[in-house]
Scaffold this active site. Structure first.
Site, PDB file in Angstrom:
ATOM      1  N   ASP A 214     -12.820   4.991   7.855  1.00 40.10           N
ATOM      2  CA  ASP A 214     -12.266   4.499   9.110  1.00 40.10           C
ATOM      3  C   ASP A 214     -10.750   4.444   9.003  1.00 40.10           C
ATOM      4  OD1 ASP A 214     -14.691   4.192  10.294  1.00 40.10           O
ATOM      5  OD2 ASP A 214     -14.794   2.007  10.086  1.00 40.10           O
ATOM      6  N   VAL A 215     -10.083   4.551  10.151  1.00 34.49           N
ATOM      7  CA  VAL A 215      -8.622   4.620  10.133  1.00 34.49           C
ATOM      8  C   VAL A 215      -7.964   3.240  10.225  1.00 34.49           C
ATOM      9  CG1 VAL A 215      -8.302   4.872  12.638  1.00 34.49           C
ATOM     10  CG2 VAL A 215      -6.681   5.928  11.061  1.00 34.49           C
ATOM     11  N   ASP A 216      -8.691   2.257  10.734  1.00 38.85           N
ATOM     12  CA  ASP A 216      -8.077   0.932  10.929  1.00 38.85           C
ATOM     13  C   ASP A 216      -8.115   0.138   9.621  1.00 38.85           C
ATOM     14  OD1 ASP A 216     -10.804   1.012  11.174  1.00 38.85           O
ATOM     15  OD2 ASP A 216     -10.939  -0.582  12.662  1.00 38.85           O
ATOM     16  N   HIS A 236     -21.600  -2.356   1.855  1.00 36.42           N
ATOM     17  CA  HIS A 236     -20.959  -3.052   2.965  1.00 36.42           C
ATOM     18  C   HIS A 236     -20.594  -4.461   2.493  1.00 36.42           C
ATOM     19  CE1 HIS A 236     -20.215  -4.908   6.759  1.00 36.42           C
ATOM     20  NE2 HIS A 236     -20.414  -3.780   7.396  1.00 36.42           N
ATOM     21  N   GLU A 306     -23.760   4.154  11.521  1.00 39.92           N
ATOM     22  CA  GLU A 306     -24.069   3.417  10.279  1.00 39.92           C
ATOM     23  C   GLU A 306     -25.583   3.323  10.038  1.00 39.92           C
ATOM     24  OE1 GLU A 306     -21.534   0.033   8.664  1.00 39.92           O
ATOM     25  OE2 GLU A 306     -23.122  -1.021   9.735  1.00 39.92           O
TER      26      GLU A 306
END
Ligand SMILES: *[C@@H]1O[C@H](CO)[C@@H](O)[C@H](O)[C@H]1NC(C)=O
Ligand SMILES: *[C@@H]1O[C@H](CO)[C@@H](O)[C@H](O)[C@H]1NC(C)=O
Ligand SMILES: *[C@@H]1O[C@H](CO)[C@@H](O)[C@H](O)[C@H]1NC(C)=O
Ligand SMILES: *[C@@H]1O[C@H](CO)[C@@H](O)[C@H](O)[C@H]1NC(C)=O
Length: 374
Positions: A214-216, A236, A306
């Site tokens: 993910d980019v965030d 996770h 997911e």
């Protein structure tokens, strides 16, 4: 020779025959060993005299030209002293789980440099998510695969918003123009399809491994070749020690992502997986097709991409698993077992970015939501 027969042996007879056998061995080995060492050197010489082929790929991959790793000094591994005993370091299918202290990065770096490995890292900066690119790339330059060849693959619908970066040698930024989708769920799920298509058309020519994140997020500590393997997933952080029943797998049988309550190993994060280009192709192809089948049946798995990833990993087990060191949220604190926090969620300004899981309406879910933002 079975051990019981050996003890019956007459000692003197035994000693003489052993002496004889040893002498024969020494003579034979000396003659043969000399010869084979010489021919081994000769073949090495022949290899090094080979005209160097222009393409780097072929010459660096030819196993005959691979030179042994140089002398390295480090502590000997101890059979009865595992480096860590507080965490699970290997799964029942013998995939290592990567924690600080469980590996020696110098050895791994030497191995991967020898293979001249190239790593692609994919991120999706769709719509306003372009604001995360700067921090992502700047921290990656500092911590991600330092000293190795890296291609950043940024999928975006706003290429003009991605600024120029000064990257270290051997690293490049590749902007891939892709369409945007209206709903965040669609944006999230379509990532599988886009990674699959580019893996098939392009990535296999340019990199050996893909890391899909993910980019965030921001890198906060080193993430190196210790994560690379045929196909890897990441625990996770919100479920790293949860019971099966607590995993938020898809529980409706009509969905292709369905996992029964008595199955499941771990809950893997949708925002961090990878492997060789071929294995990532298989994984993303499975997830995309499963999503499409569900779509035709008007069902969408509870946690979107997911959920499909978790289904895939249940029956195609990862060959390596990254501990929550590789994916953490600071709001969860810093537990004792977490020696490093290498990759952290960037807190979002929800009203500015529009929370992709838009659950502000349901404050009861806020906590789970934050974890799910990964
Ligand atoms: C991480 O592991 C290394 C050994 O690989 C060790 O030297 C270091 O102290 C560990 N860091 C922490 C914070 O435990
Ligand atoms: C980025 O840098 C290159 C080379 O310096 C230049 O040609 C290009 O216009 C720059 N792009 C942006 C968006 O600034
Ligand atoms: C979905 O349905 C369409 C139209 O009925 C069909 O062409 C397509 O093959 C189906 N796709 C999947 C993945 O089942
Ligand atoms: C969040 O974004 C909104 C809308 O752009 C802005 O009004 C607000 O000041 C921002 N808040 C913070 C803490 O940055």
């Amino acid at each position: 020779m079975p051990l019981d027969k050996y003890t019956d042996c007459n000692r003197k007879k035994c000693f003489l025959s052993m002496l004889f056998i040893t002498a024969v061995f020494i003579i034979a080995f000396g003659w043969y060993g000399n010869k084979s060492i010489r021919s081994h050197y000769e073949s090495l010489l022949r290899c090094s005299q080979k005209p160097s082929i222009a393409t780097e790929d072929i010459s660096t991959r030819d196993p005959l030209t691979v030179v042994a790793i140089g002398r390295m000094l480090y502590d000997k591994p101890q059979t009865f002293k595992p480096p860590r005993s507080d965490v699970l370091m290997v799964t029942p299918w013998l995939a290592p789980i990567i924690w600080n202290g469980s590996y020696n990065i110098d050895i791994l770096n030497a191995q991967f440099h020898q293979r001249n490995v190239r790593v692609g890292i994919t991120v999706f900066a769709i719509k306003k998510y372009t604001v995360f690119i700067k921090t992502f790339i700047e921290t990656a330059e500092q911590f991600f695969m330092v000293g190795h060849k890296v291609n950043y693959y940024v999928f975006t619908d706003r290429a003009n918003e991605i600024s120029n970066f000064t990257l270290s040698e051997g690293r490049q930024l590749v902007i891939l123009d892709v369409p945007s989708y209206k709903q965040w769920q669609e944006v999230s799920m379509r990532r599988m399809e886009m990674i699959r298509d580019y893996a098939y058309q392009r990535f296999y020519k340019e990199v050996d491994y893909l890391v899909c994140v993910d980019v965030d997020m921001r890198f906060n500590d080193f993430v190196g070749v210790e994560i690379l393997s045929d196909v890897f997933g990441t625990l996770h952080p919100g479920f790293h020690n949860a019971q099966r029943g607590a995993f938020t797998y898809e529980r409706r049988q009509q969905s292709t992502a369905y996992i029964p309550r008595d199955e499941g190993d771990f809950y893997y994060a949708g925002g961090y997986f990878g492997g060789t280009v071929e294995e990532v192709y298989k994984l993303t192809n499975f997830c995309h097709n499963a999503m499409m089948t569900d779509k035709n049946n008007s069902i969408e798995a509870v946690w979107h991409d997911e959920s499909y990833l978790n289904k895939y990993f249940l029956y195609h087990k990862p060959t390596k698993i990254l501990s929550p060191e590789y994916l953490w949220v600071n709001s969860m604190g810093v537990p004792q077992f977490l020696k490093r926090r290498r990759f952290l969620a960037v807190p979002k300004n929800h009203s500015a970015i529009r929370n992709k899981r838009a659950l502000q309406k349901n404050p009861g879910y806020q906590k789970v939501e934050i974890l799910k933002l990964l």
